[in-house]
Design a protein around this motif. Structure first.
Motif, mmCIF file in Angstrom:
data_model
loop_
_atom_site.group_PDB
_atom_site.id
_atom_site.type_symbol
_atom_site.label_atom_id
_atom_site.label_comp_id
_atom_site.label_asym_id
_atom_site.label_seq_id
_atom_site.Cartn_x
_atom_site.Cartn_y
_atom_site.Cartn_z
ATOM 1 N N PRO A 82 -53.947 -37.956 -15.227
ATOM 2 C CA PRO A 82 -54.092 -38.005 -13.762
ATOM 3 C C PRO A 82 -54.264 -39.450 -13.298
ATOM 4 C CG PRO A 82 -55.462 -36.262 -14.683
ATOM 5 C CD PRO A 82 -54.931 -37.060 -15.845
ATOM 6 N N PHE A 83 -53.700 -39.752 -12.121
ATOM 7 C CA PHE A 83 -53.755 -41.134 -11.643
ATOM 8 C C PHE A 83 -53.862 -41.192 -10.131
ATOM 9 C CE2 PHE A 83 -49.312 -40.008 -11.588
ATOM 10 C CZ PHE A 83 -48.757 -40.681 -10.507
ATOM 11 N N ALA A 84 -54.351 -42.332 -9.665
ATOM 12 C CA ALA A 84 -54.430 -42.631 -8.236
ATOM 13 C C ALA A 84 -53.561 -43.848 -7.974
ATOM 14 C CB ALA A 84 -55.869 -42.908 -7.823
ATOM 15 N N VAL A 85 -53.039 -43.942 -6.753
ATOM 16 C CA VAL A 85 -52.174 -45.047 -6.353
ATOM 17 C C VAL A 85 -52.833 -45.800 -5.209
ATOM 18 C CG1 VAL A 85 -49.888 -45.681 -5.468
ATOM 19 C CG2 VAL A 85 -50.139 -43.665 -6.948
ATOM 20 N N ILE A 86 -52.896 -47.137 -5.334
ATOM 21 C CA ILE A 86 -53.403 -47.971 -4.239
ATOM 22 C C ILE A 86 -52.454 -49.140 -4.012
ATOM 23 C CG2 ILE A 86 -55.813 -47.371 -4.713
ATOM 24 C CD1 ILE A 86 -56.133 -50.309 -5.786
ATOM 25 N N ASN A 87 -52.588 -49.767 -2.857
ATOM 26 C CA ASN A 87 -51.863 -51.002 -2.563
ATOM 27 C C ASN A 87 -52.730 -52.184 -2.964
ATOM 28 O OD1 ASN A 87 -49.504 -49.875 -1.308
ATOM 29 N ND2 ASN A 87 -50.809 -49.349 0.422
ATOM 30 N N ALA A 88 -52.110 -53.206 -3.522
ATOM 31 C CA ALA A 88 -52.843 -54.368 -4.020
ATOM 32 C C ALA A 88 -53.579 -55.131 -2.932
ATOM 33 C CB ALA A 88 -51.880 -55.313 -4.747
ATOM 34 N N ASP A 89 -53.073 -55.087 -1.720
ATOM 35 C CA ASP A 89 -53.638 -55.927 -0.672
ATOM 36 C C ASP A 89 -54.472 -55.162 0.352
ATOM 37 O OD1 ASP A 89 -51.442 -54.620 0.340
ATOM 38 O OD2 ASP A 89 -50.584 -56.367 1.333
ATOM 39 N N ASP A 90 -54.935 -53.959 -0.022
ATOM 40 C CA ASP A 90 -55.811 -53.183 0.856
ATOM 41 C C ASP A 90 -57.185 -53.052 0.215
ATOM 42 O OD1 ASP A 90 -53.880 -52.722 2.792
ATOM 43 O OD2 ASP A 90 -53.254 -50.807 1.943
ATOM 44 N N TYR A 91 -58.209 -53.006 1.052
ATOM 45 C CA TYR A 91 -59.579 -52.795 0.572
ATOM 46 C C TYR A 91 -59.931 -51.328 0.757
ATOM 47 C CZ TYR A 91 -64.587 -52.964 0.040
ATOM 48 O OH TYR A 91 -65.862 -52.719 -0.393
ATOM 49 N N TYR A 92 -60.454 -50.696 -0.287
ATOM 50 C CA TYR A 92 -60.760 -49.268 -0.254
ATOM 51 C C TYR A 92 -62.250 -48.973 -0.256
ATOM 52 C CZ TYR A 92 -55.813 -48.787 -1.030
ATOM 53 O OH TYR A 92 -54.461 -48.859 -0.879
ATOM 54 N N GLY A 93 -63.040 -49.771 -0.956
ATOM 55 C CA GLY A 93 -64.475 -49.536 -1.045
ATOM 56 C C GLY A 93 -64.842 -48.675 -2.235
ATOM 57 N N ALA A 94 -66.045 -48.898 -2.762
ATOM 58 C CA ALA A 94 -66.507 -48.212 -3.971
ATOM 59 C C ALA A 94 -66.548 -46.696 -3.804
ATOM 60 C CB ALA A 94 -67.885 -48.744 -4.369
ATOM 61 N N GLU A 95 -66.932 -46.214 -2.632
ATOM 62 C CA GLU A 95 -67.042 -44.772 -2.427
ATOM 63 C C GLU A 95 -65.698 -44.066 -2.609
ATOM 64 O OE1 GLU A 95 -68.690 -41.445 0.728
ATOM 65 O OE2 GLU A 95 -68.536 -43.523 1.390
ATOM 66 N N ALA A 96 -64.621 -44.662 -2.128
ATOM 67 C CA ALA A 96 -63.296 -44.058 -2.285
ATOM 68 C C ALA A 96 -62.937 -43.922 -3.763
ATOM 69 C CB ALA A 96 -62.244 -44.886 -1.559
ATOM 70 N N PHE A 97 -63.248 -44.940 -4.560
ATOM 71 C CA PHE A 97 -62.941 -44.873 -5.993
ATOM 72 C C PHE A 97 -63.773 -43.808 -6.687
ATOM 73 C CE2 PHE A 97 -61.173 -48.968 -4.910
ATOM 74 C CZ PHE A 97 -60.014 -48.993 -5.666
ATOM 75 N N MET A 98 -65.033 -43.679 -6.328
ATOM 76 C CA MET A 98 -65.877 -42.636 -6.934
ATOM 77 C C MET A 98 -65.380 -41.246 -6.569
ATOM 78 S SD MET A 98 -69.715 -44.262 -6.866
ATOM 79 C CE MET A 98 -69.673 -44.847 -5.181
ATOM 80 N N LEU A 99 -64.991 -41.049 -5.301
ATOM 81 C CA LEU A 99 -64.469 -39.747 -4.868
ATOM 82 C C LEU A 99 -63.197 -39.376 -5.615
ATOM 83 C CD1 LEU A 99 -64.985 -40.014 -1.001
ATOM 84 C CD2 LEU A 99 -66.076 -38.346 -2.532
ATOM 85 N N ILE A 100 -62.280 -40.315 -5.744
ATOM 86 C CA ILE A 100 -61.005 -39.977 -6.367
ATOM 87 C C ILE A 100 -61.142 -39.781 -7.876
ATOM 88 C CG2 ILE A 100 -60.009 -42.289 -6.761
ATOM 89 C CD1 ILE A 100 -58.173 -39.215 -5.310
ATOM 90 N N VAL A 101 -62.015 -40.552 -8.542
ATOM 91 C CA VAL A 101 -62.228 -40.327 -9.977
ATOM 92 C C VAL A 101 -62.831 -38.949 -10.202
ATOM 93 C CG1 VAL A 101 -63.648 -41.013 -11.960
ATOM 94 C CG2 VAL A 101 -62.311 -42.719 -10.752
ATOM 95 N N ASP A 102 -63.806 -38.568 -9.382
ATOM 96 C CA ASP A 102 -64.403 -37.240 -9.509
ATOM 97 C C ASP A 102 -63.328 -36.164 -9.353
ATOM 98 O OD1 ASP A 102 -66.748 -35.399 -9.664
ATOM 99 O OD2 ASP A 102 -66.072 -34.906 -7.623
ATOM 100 N N PHE A 103 -62.475 -36.316 -8.345
ATOM 101 C CA PHE A 103 -61.395 -35.349 -8.146
ATOM 102 C C PHE A 103 -60.444 -35.325 -9.343
ATOM 103 C CE2 PHE A 103 -57.033 -34.433 -7.047
ATOM 104 C CZ PHE A 103 -57.144 -33.153 -6.537
ATOM 105 N N LEU A 104 -60.015 -36.501 -9.795
ATOM 106 C CA LEU A 104 -59.042 -36.556 -10.893
ATOM 107 C C LEU A 104 -59.593 -35.970 -12.187
ATOM 108 C CD1 LEU A 104 -57.525 -40.091 -10.199
ATOM 109 C CD2 LEU A 104 -56.409 -37.876 -9.839
ATOM 110 N N LYS A 105 -60.876 -36.138 -12.428
ATOM 111 C CA LYS A 105 -61.492 -35.603 -13.649
ATOM 112 C C LYS A 105 -61.792 -34.113 -13.557
ATOM 113 C CE LYS A 105 -63.790 -39.709 -15.484
ATOM 114 N NZ LYS A 105 -65.097 -40.294 -15.811
ATOM 115 N N ASN A 106 -62.116 -33.626 -12.359
ATOM 116 C CA ASN A 106 -62.663 -32.281 -12.250
ATOM 117 C C ASN A 106 -61.817 -31.256 -11.503
ATOM 118 O OD1 ASN A 106 -65.143 -32.949 -13.614
ATOM 119 N ND2 ASN A 106 -65.644 -34.144 -11.791
#
Length: 177
Positions: free
Chosen positions: A112-136
């Motif tokens: 499972p993977f997530a896609v982001i743009n190199a020049d956008d800021y997402y914030g730590a919360e977005a990464f935690m949410l998507i990892v939780d989703f991708l794992k579970n």
């Protein structure tokens, strides 16, 4: 299996006038992409795959291979006229865009993977949410997207293009305008 973060960084920077993906903006000259790498490592991603143009390879490796002690780093190249089995090649001057960029990473991502743009800021919360989703929760028939309130994504310093997501009564995506 830990998920992968696919970072789209092959943009030509023609309006910007250079390689904006690695230009420093932070207090110590960090590019925005380093904030994403830090948040990805902290959130539990196991691999980062950069989609770049071949001519960016040395600049990217010089800048980002130092993170390979903390996370697996791979590079794939978004060539303009990629040959794809079953599809007639159309000669182009510019890459096809996001779908094309994801396609060039198909041989190095099996999880499972997530896609982001190199020049956008997402914030730590977005990464935690998507990892939780991708794992579970992620499955071949259940995918996800992190969305942001439109007014929080607009700039006072020029125009931007944004997609507005329309959801049904169950918060399922039904359209992007």
């Amino acid at each position: 299996m830990r998920p992968t973060l696919l970072i789209l960084a092959a943009g030509m920077g023609s309006r910007y006038g250079g390689l904006k993906q690695i230009d420093g903006i932070g207090p110590n000259g960090e590019p925005i992409i380093e904030y994403s790498i830090y948040d990805a490592i902290k959130s539990g991603f196991g691999k980062i795959v950069f989609v770049i143009r071949k001519e960016f390879e040395i600049a990217f490796k010089d800048r980002f291979d130092r993170f390979s002690d903390s996370i697996n780093i791979k590079y794939v190249y978004q060539e303009v006229n990629l040959s794809i089995d079953g599809i007639d090649t159309v000669i182009r001057e510019k890459p096809w865009g996001t779908s094309h960029a994801v396609l060039v990473a198909k041989d190095v991502i099996a999880e499972p993977f997530a896609v982001i743009n190199a020049d956008d800021y997402y914030g730590a919360e977005a990464f935690m949410l998507i990892v939780d989703f991708l794992k579970n929760e992620c499955s071949p028939s259940l995918m996800s997207m992190i969305g942001y309130t439109l007014q929080n994504t607009l700039s006072e310093h020029g125009t931007v293009n944004r997609g507005v997501c329309k959801l049904d009564e169950h918060n399922n995506l039904i359209e992007v305008v």
